[in-house]
Design a protein around this motif. Structure first.
Motif, short mmCIF file in Angstrom:
data_model
loop_
_atom_site.label_atom_id
_atom_site.label_comp_id
_atom_site.label_asym_id
_atom_site.label_seq_id
_atom_site.Cartn_x
_atom_site.Cartn_y
_atom_site.Cartn_z
N ILE A 1 -45.97 7.14 -8.62
CA ILE A 1 -45.19 5.94 -8.96
C ILE A 1 -43.71 6.27 -9.04
O ILE A 1 -42.85 5.56 -8.50
CB ILE A 1 -45.68 5.33 -10.29
CG1 ILE A 1 -47.08 4.72 -10.11
CG2 ILE A 1 -44.71 4.27 -10.79
CD1 ILE A 1 -47.73 4.28 -11.40
N LEU A 2 -43.39 7.38 -9.73
CA LEU A 2 -41.99 7.78 -9.86
C LEU A 2 -41.39 8.17 -8.51
O LEU A 2 -40.23 7.86 -8.23
CB LEU A 2 -41.89 8.95 -10.84
CG LEU A 2 -42.22 8.63 -12.31
CD1 LEU A 2 -42.23 9.90 -13.15
CD2 LEU A 2 -41.21 7.63 -12.88
N LEU A 3 -42.19 8.83 -7.67
CA LEU A 3 -41.69 9.21 -6.34
C LEU A 3 -41.37 7.98 -5.50
O LEU A 3 -40.35 7.93 -4.81
CB LEU A 3 -42.72 10.10 -5.63
CG LEU A 3 -42.86 11.54 -6.13
CD1 LEU A 3 -44.03 12.22 -5.45
CD2 LEU A 3 -41.58 12.32 -5.88
N PHE A 4 -42.26 6.97 -5.55
CA PHE A 4 -42.03 5.75 -4.79
C PHE A 4 -40.83 4.97 -5.32
O PHE A 4 -40.18 4.24 -4.57
CB PHE A 4 -43.27 4.86 -4.81
CG PHE A 4 -44.37 5.33 -3.89
CD1 PHE A 4 -44.12 5.55 -2.54
CD2 PHE A 4 -45.65 5.55 -4.37
CE1 PHE A 4 -45.12 5.98 -1.69
CE2 PHE A 4 -46.66 5.99 -3.53
CZ PHE A 4 -46.39 6.21 -2.18
N LEU A 5 -40.50 5.15 -6.60
CA LEU A 5 -39.33 4.49 -7.18
C LEU A 5 -38.04 5.21 -6.84
O LEU A 5 -36.95 4.73 -7.17
CB LEU A 5 -39.49 4.38 -8.70
CG LEU A 5 -40.57 3.43 -9.20
CD1 LEU A 5 -40.70 3.51 -10.71
CD2 LEU A 5 -40.26 1.99 -8.78
N GLY A 6 -38.16 6.38 -6.20
CA GLY A 6 -36.97 7.12 -5.79
C GLY A 6 -36.40 8.04 -6.83
O GLY A 6 -35.25 8.48 -6.72
N VAL A 7 -37.18 8.37 -7.86
CA VAL A 7 -36.72 9.29 -8.89
C VAL A 7 -36.70 10.71 -8.31
O VAL A 7 -37.62 11.08 -7.57
CB VAL A 7 -37.65 9.23 -10.13
CG1 VAL A 7 -37.18 10.20 -11.21
CG2 VAL A 7 -37.69 7.80 -10.68
N PRO A 8 -35.68 11.53 -8.60
CA PRO A 8 -35.64 12.91 -8.08
C PRO A 8 -36.91 13.68 -8.45
O PRO A 8 -37.49 13.49 -9.52
CB PRO A 8 -34.41 13.51 -8.78
CG PRO A 8 -33.52 12.34 -9.03
CD PRO A 8 -34.44 11.19 -9.33
#
Length: 232
Positions: free
Chosen positions: A12-19
């Protein structure tokens, strides 16, 4: 269940563009808190401080700094000038020069971005002027830049050695053979594929030209010996 929560939060965090580094930290911390093991969170700041206090990891920013200083200081120009004369009888010599010069610069900087920027930033425009297709010139510069992490000293090797608690010197010693094989393999492939863009230079240069180019590149050629000799 813990693995599902961990990977679910991570994706989820990766898809949101979080480093990525922040994704890994948040996913691990939330998983420990949600799976009924909040006491493990006490180990997180301790582990972070222990890793930051590791003097071996200081090599990473210093290698990057050394690579950037040498790129701005003109070492890449001197290396390319020397190898341009040394490899003048090879077909596709600009592509081969990019590979060999990247190998030497990788032994100085230990970084892919520094090697690609310092060497590829010079050789790629020259290849395009010579008639290489832009995509081929970019591919040669990019593939040559990857030698920065294979040939010692290598930043990923340092990071892996610290993480896995193995000998950094042993890692460096193990990188020489595959690094040299990659250089030879890329040179052979480029000589075959790029000979139609870059013919052999049959110009006879006086011995003085060789001496001048060698003198200009001498310190650059000596840098891997100084760095790796000091480490070993």
């Amino acid at each position: 269940m813990g693995a599902g929560i961990l990977f679910g939060i991570l994706f989820i965090l990766l898809f949101l563009g979080v480093p990525i580094a922040i994704c890994l930290g948040i996913a691990a911390a939330l998983t420990m808190a949600l799976t009924g093991n909040p006491q493990y969170l006490n180990a997180v700041p301790t582990r972070m401080f222990t890793q930051l206090d590791n003097t071996t990891l200081m090599a990473v920013p210093f290698f990057i700094l050394a690579g950037n200083i040498m790129a701005e200081g003109g070492i890449s120009d001197r290396l390319i000038g020397f190898f341009e004369l040394l490899l003048k009888r090879l077909p596709g010599r600009l592509a081969c020069i990019s590979v060999v010069a990247s190998g030497f610069f990788g032994a100085i900087s230990g970084s892919n971005p520094a090697t690609g920027a310092a060497i590829g930033g010079i050789t790629a425009p020259r290849m395009i002027q010579k008639g290489y297709p832009p995509e081929k010139a970019a591919a040669i510069a990019a593939s040559s830049g990857t030698l920065g992490v294979v040939i010692p000293p290598s930043i990923p090797m340092v990071t892996y050695a610290v993480t896995a608690s193995v000998s950094i010197i042993s890692m460096f010693e193990a990188g020489w053979v595959p690094g040299i094989m990659l250089i030879l393999g890329l040179c052979i492939a480029n000589a075959i594929m790029c000979k139609k863009y870059d013919s052999v230079d049959t110009t006879k240069y006086p011995a003085k030209t060789y001496l001048i180019r060698f003198k200009d590149a001498f310190l650059a050629l000596l840098m891997p010996v100084i760095i790796l000799g000091g480490i070993y």
